[in-house]
Design a protein around this motif. Sequence first.
Motif, mmCIF file in Angstrom:
data_model
loop_
_atom_site.group_PDB
_atom_site.id
_atom_site.type_symbol
_atom_site.label_atom_id
_atom_site.label_comp_id
_atom_site.label_asym_id
_atom_site.label_seq_id
_atom_site.Cartn_x
_atom_site.Cartn_y
_atom_site.Cartn_z
ATOM 1 N N PHE A 91 -7.239 4.843 7.836
ATOM 2 C CA PHE A 91 -6.978 5.624 6.696
ATOM 3 C C PHE A 91 -6.817 4.831 5.594
ATOM 4 O O PHE A 91 -6.420 3.648 5.598
ATOM 5 C CB PHE A 91 -6.240 6.810 6.825
ATOM 6 N N LYS A 92 -7.306 5.389 4.311
ATOM 7 C CA LYS A 92 -7.029 4.663 3.146
ATOM 8 C C LYS A 92 -5.297 4.802 2.715
ATOM 9 O O LYS A 92 -4.886 5.416 3.239
ATOM 10 C CB LYS A 92 -7.700 5.346 1.749
ATOM 11 N N VAL A 93 -4.742 3.490 2.378
ATOM 12 C CA VAL A 93 -3.524 3.437 2.124
ATOM 13 C C VAL A 93 -3.174 4.462 0.839
ATOM 14 O O VAL A 93 -3.710 4.231 -0.238
ATOM 15 C CB VAL A 93 -3.102 1.999 1.511
ATOM 16 N N ALA B 140 -1.736 -2.317 3.552
ATOM 17 C CA ALA B 140 -2.979 -2.448 4.190
ATOM 18 C C ALA B 140 -2.975 -3.377 5.470
ATOM 19 O O ALA B 140 -3.777 -3.152 6.431
ATOM 20 C CB ALA B 140 -4.197 -2.956 3.336
ATOM 21 N N ILE B 141 -2.241 -4.305 5.239
ATOM 22 C CA ILE B 141 -2.079 -5.172 6.551
ATOM 23 C C ILE B 141 -0.742 -5.101 7.444
ATOM 24 O O ILE B 141 -0.728 -5.585 8.444
ATOM 25 C CB ILE B 141 -2.170 -6.947 6.080
ATOM 26 N N ASP C 189 2.350 6.709 1.668
ATOM 27 C CA ASP C 189 2.484 5.984 2.765
ATOM 28 C C ASP C 189 3.429 4.965 2.763
ATOM 29 O O ASP C 189 3.889 4.188 3.759
ATOM 30 C CB ASP C 189 1.199 5.490 3.250
ATOM 31 N N PHE C 190 3.803 4.487 1.666
ATOM 32 C CA PHE C 190 4.837 3.628 1.311
ATOM 33 C C PHE C 190 5.965 3.814 2.149
ATOM 34 O O PHE C 190 7.104 4.623 1.868
ATOM 35 C CB PHE C 190 5.148 3.357 -0.207
ATOM 36 N N THR C 191 6.219 2.945 3.066
ATOM 37 C CA THR C 191 7.388 3.063 4.076
ATOM 38 C C THR C 191 8.560 2.608 3.335
ATOM 39 O O THR C 191 9.733 2.684 3.498
ATOM 40 C CB THR C 191 7.274 2.546 5.570
ATOM 41 N N LEU D 246 -9.663 -4.976 2.491
ATOM 42 C CA LEU D 246 -9.074 -4.223 1.521
ATOM 43 C C LEU D 246 -10.100 -3.086 1.069
ATOM 44 O O LEU D 246 -9.586 -1.891 0.788
ATOM 45 C CB LEU D 246 -8.633 -5.114 0.283
ATOM 46 N N CYS D 247 -11.230 -3.371 1.039
ATOM 47 C CA CYS D 247 -12.399 -2.462 0.915
ATOM 48 C C CYS D 247 -12.048 -1.280 1.672
ATOM 49 O O CYS D 247 -12.316 0.011 1.290
ATOM 50 C CB CYS D 247 -13.803 -2.871 0.914
ATOM 51 N N ILE D 248 -11.697 -1.394 2.978
ATOM 52 C CA ILE D 248 -11.759 -0.462 4.040
ATOM 53 C C ILE D 248 -10.522 0.304 3.736
ATOM 54 O O ILE D 248 -10.742 1.624 3.694
ATOM 55 C CB ILE D 248 -11.745 -1.025 5.386
ATOM 56 N N ARG D 249 -9.089 -0.179 3.387
ATOM 57 C CA ARG D 249 -8.265 0.452 3.331
ATOM 58 C C ARG D 249 -7.713 0.877 1.980
ATOM 59 O O ARG D 249 -6.456 1.431 1.933
ATOM 60 C CB ARG D 249 -7.013 -0.568 4.024
#
Lengths: 338, 443
Positions: free
Chosen positions: A329-331, A48-49, A335-337, A180-183
């Motif tokens: 966008f939401k994680v 998220a960050i 998306d885990f790089t 965190l609510c956003i992502r």
Amino acid sequence: MELQVIWFFLWGLLWAAYFMTDGFDLGVGALYPFLGRDETDKRKMINAIGPLWDGNEVWLITAGGVTFAAFPLVYATMFSSLYTPLMFILFGLIIRGVSFEFRGLSENRLWKKTWDTCIFVGSVTPAILFGVAFANIFMGIPIDGKGIFHGNLFTLLNPYGIMGGLLFLLLFMHHGALWLCIRTKEGLQERSIHTAKVLWPVMLVVLAVFVISSWFYTDLYANYLVTPLLFAVPLLAVAAFAGARIFLAKGKFFPAWGMSSAGIVATTFFGIIGLFPNLFPSSLSPEYSLNLMNSSSSPLTLTIMLWVVVIIVPLVIAYQSWAYYIFRFKVEEEDFTY
Amino acid sequence: MDVVLLSRLQFAATTMFHFLFVPLTLGLSILVAWMETRYARTGDEVYLRMTKFWGKIFLINFAVGVVTGITLEFQFGTNWSQYSAYVGDIFGSLLAIEATAAFFLESTFIGIWIFGWKRLSAKAHAAVMWMVAIAGNASAIWILIANAWMQHPVGYTLRESFGGQRAEITDFMAVITQKFAWLTIMHTLAASIVLACFFVMGISAWHLLKKQHEEVFTRSFRMALVPGLIFSIFVAVQGDFHAVDVAHSQPAKMAAMEFHWETQPNAPSYIFAWPDPEAEKNSIEIGKIPGMLSFLIHHDFSTPVTGLKDFPKDERPPIAIVGMAFRVMVALGAYFIIACSIGWFFRKRLQEKPWYLKMMLWSIPLPYIATQAGWIVTEVGRQPWIVYGLMKTSDAVSPVSTGQVGASFVGFIVVYGLLGLAGFTMIAKKAMKGPDLPEETKA
């Protein structure tokens, strides 16, 4: 307006921008052991960050650099007299920064736990110490006419300083919870919403206590009493935080986070306005205080730097906004790089 | 120990540690951007695997480089506050411009690069890596301009200000266009490319020796060989111009680099020498080449070269360290040209020459040693001045206690030690593991 006055407020604005941007990164780091219950949640929090924290931290480098360029005497005195807390801040930021990268590469559970601890400690320490440092600056630092500091780390850990540290930590944790609510979504998001709601009244109480005790501990109110219109700024902070709570209740997370950002900027400016025209007041004698006139660079340097800032900072804001837009966008797990 | 010495040790340790990571960041970012561009243009999966593999190593290295850079900016304020107040008008603005104009760009785009694989097209993603590479090198340019001003101050005037003297800017263009700065910039950036190329060739050699991922690593090796050869020649030739300039702008440094005591025409150069600063002569002199120093500096055998004895004792840099570091740098520089030339000769049949691959594997640390030696020549050679000819290092230190600096120095040793250990272990592990298999790459 005089160059020095412009630079005084630019100086304040850069610190405010740092607290607003890296604030939510530090907040997420402080919430990390509490909200990151399992591996998936932890990775979501980091992601998220992840794309943004590095760019956010450059606001600190720029705030520091601009202090060096525009007010060299403040830079020299501020960082040498606040030597020990600043070293703790730097060590915190160092171990936090590498932990994001190192954690993703560690397969061993023990190592992962070590980096988890580093993320937490490396976020909480700077958050608190920035608060302690700024509260002490508001109070005045025991520096003499040569800029020599008469005190130690414990001089800074006075009740008002500690309150400042607690306030910053709470502001950042609330700010981070909103991010965190956003992502995120589902469980992690629900817990983040809950956390933001729980933190909100505590944060406001500490903010109120801090603003009231500033009357007793500092001279910040002198400017406000001369120009009562300035009280709009602390009121704006309160209004912004109220707005954050209202948007949160409505489930509008991005506006809620935006309001929290505005609240942090206004809180910072509550102090910056009170300081004016000082940047680094001395508690020993007003004549030792460093102000915008007795510590500034030459007019030529201030002019050159003003051009640099006027041309480049809008560009920075533009491409950082683009980065925020890409990662709105939401994680998701895919998306885990790392 | 006193505060000055402790602060110097702390700054030296943190800078040199930082610079273990910076050159690879500068050089490798360009190579990775180039690999990714080839992938974006051809769609060839091998280039994607190369990009991901070298990109991952780049990122570990970048992470350590970036966090250790932060402390450097702040140490000017914490440990060198007298210096900061004296030069903030010029030096401070260069650091601030670096952060605003370059470091922001690099840090923001690196985040986009790491997390943007699925959010951007291949071409846009490659363009993002070019931004990282350009911004990183631009950042280095601003820092080197600031450093060059400490080496060779120009475009300033000394003014009384707030009860003390300080340097104020009078000609900004002179500061950013001065010859000393651009010689340093060319030397450092080119050396960084050489280091990155040797790094890529060395790790590629290791895999080629084990006969694994041969397609990825023959291509990687050849992609690094060409710039490696070109830039190792460039660094050497350009370094000569740089040295000539140093001889004019910082004669004491040049005299120390060459263990040169007496101002004399037909000044000699030595293959090896060892100084005896007490007796003001060399205790060992081997391989004397008469007139060589005069020739190198003035391109004429008879022109006199200023010797160390022309400077007061307290204005001479530590001679042994500077001279030895200079010799190490020059010798390694020559080796890099030879090593790359051999590679060029065998470029089509690398796998048939295991001795050469082994040699290149063991050469990985050498450019690191050379770049560190280069900075020792530059920085130790400037002593006892912090700003050459203007301000002594001993006058630059902060009014802080020995205890504070001692404690932070111990902190730096512990934190940086663990950081270095973790960072290099991870780079080595990742490097030895090799690239992901084709199906894993497409994440």
